[in-house]
Design a protein around this motif. Structure first.
Motif, PDB file in Angstrom:
ATOM      1  N   ASN A  55       0.739  -1.162   0.243  1.00 24.21           N
ATOM      2  CA  ASN A  55      -0.170  -0.126  -0.134  1.00 24.21           C
ATOM      3  C   ASN A  55       0.921   1.417  -0.110  1.00 24.21           C
ATOM      4  O   ASN A  55       0.380   2.341   0.578  1.00 24.21           O
ATOM      5  CB  ASN A  55      -0.980  -0.014   1.136  1.00 24.21           C
ATOM      6  CG  ASN A  55      -2.031  -1.120   1.124  1.00 24.21           C
ATOM      7  OD1 ASN A  55      -2.677  -1.196   0.063  1.00 24.21           O
ATOM      8  ND2 ASN A  55      -2.156  -1.849   2.309  1.00 24.21           N
ATOM      9  N   GLU A  56       2.129   1.059  -0.379  1.00 25.22           N
ATOM     10  CA  GLU A  56       2.810   2.612  -0.709  1.00 25.22           C
ATOM     11  C   GLU A  56       3.511   2.397  -2.148  1.00 25.22           C
ATOM     12  O   GLU A  56       3.884   1.477  -2.622  1.00 25.22           O
ATOM     13  CB  GLU A  56       4.155   2.547   0.394  1.00 25.22           C
ATOM     14  CG  GLU A  56       3.724   2.696   1.596  1.00 25.22           C
ATOM     15  CD  GLU A  56       4.935   2.779   2.520  1.00 25.22           C
ATOM     16  OE1 GLU A  56       6.197   3.370   2.141  1.00 25.22           O
ATOM     17  OE2 GLU A  56       4.736   2.548   3.884  1.00 25.22           O
ATOM     18  N   GLU A  57       3.354   3.753  -2.751  1.00 26.28           N
ATOM     19  CA  GLU A  57       3.867   3.671  -3.996  1.00 26.28           C
ATOM     20  C   GLU A  57       5.408   3.531  -4.071  1.00 26.28           C
ATOM     21  O   GLU A  57       6.300   4.068  -3.331  1.00 26.28           O
ATOM     22  CB  GLU A  57       3.498   5.077  -4.600  1.00 26.28           C
ATOM     23  CG  GLU A  57       3.864   4.999  -6.210  1.00 26.28           C
ATOM     24  CD  GLU A  57       3.601   6.311  -6.800  1.00 26.28           C
ATOM     25  OE1 GLU A  57       2.591   6.350  -7.730  1.00 26.28           O
ATOM     26  OE2 GLU A  57       4.184   7.309  -6.408  1.00 26.28           O
TER      27      GLU A  57
ATOM     28  N   THR B 260       2.260   0.525  -6.795  1.00 24.98           N
ATOM     29  CA  THR B 260       1.677   0.164  -5.469  1.00 24.98           C
ATOM     30  C   THR B 260       0.987  -1.183  -5.526  1.00 24.98           C
ATOM     31  O   THR B 260       0.174  -1.630  -6.066  1.00 24.98           O
ATOM     32  CB  THR B 260       0.340   1.117  -5.272  1.00 24.98           C
ATOM     33  OG1 THR B 260       1.026   2.538  -5.366  1.00 24.98           O
ATOM     34  CG2 THR B 260       0.079   0.816  -3.716  1.00 24.98           C
TER      35      THR B 260
END
Length: 124
Positions: free
Chosen positions: A43-45, A95
């Motif tokens: 859930n992080e780019e 992501t």
């Protein structure tokens, strides 16, 4: 007559020597090194990246760079376009939505060659 034969043989050797040198110079190949961390957060780019070279030359004009991503055990695959970021580096932002083990393949076409290096990563 011997003189002409010797001259012909000498000329043949010179041409053959030049052809071998040209063949050696053409032995360069498309090399793609993946630059993706082995562990990435969910859930992080993040940045998917690869470095592209042809012999000693950094490739700045690849005709195609795409990163193919899929989770192990899942048939759903995504392809993300890579953009040149300078010095032969190509990147794409992505992501990972769920934890698990993923495979990332860089599909790179340049200099009339194609290379597809692969790396497995763990998303935590």
């Amino acid at each position: 007559m011997k003189k002409w034969l010797l001259l012909f043989v000498f000329a043949l050797l010179v041409v053959a020597g030049c052809a071998n040198k040209a063949e050696e110079e053409e032995l360069a190949y498309l090399d793609v090194k993946m630059a993706v961390e082995e562990k990435l957060p969910a859930n992080e780019e993040v940045e998917l990246a690869c470095f592209v070279t042809y012999g000693d030359e950094k490739v700045t004009d690849a005709s195609e760079v795409k990163f193919e991503v899929w989770k192990h055990g899942d048939d759903n695959r995504e392809k993300i376009e890579g953009k040149h970021a300078g010095d032969g580096k190509y990147v794409a932002r992505y992501t990972f939505e769920t934890k698990g083990t993923y495979t990332v393949v860089a599909h790179v076409t340049a200099k009339n060659m194609h290379n597809m290096p692969k790396v497995d990563i763990v998303v935590e």
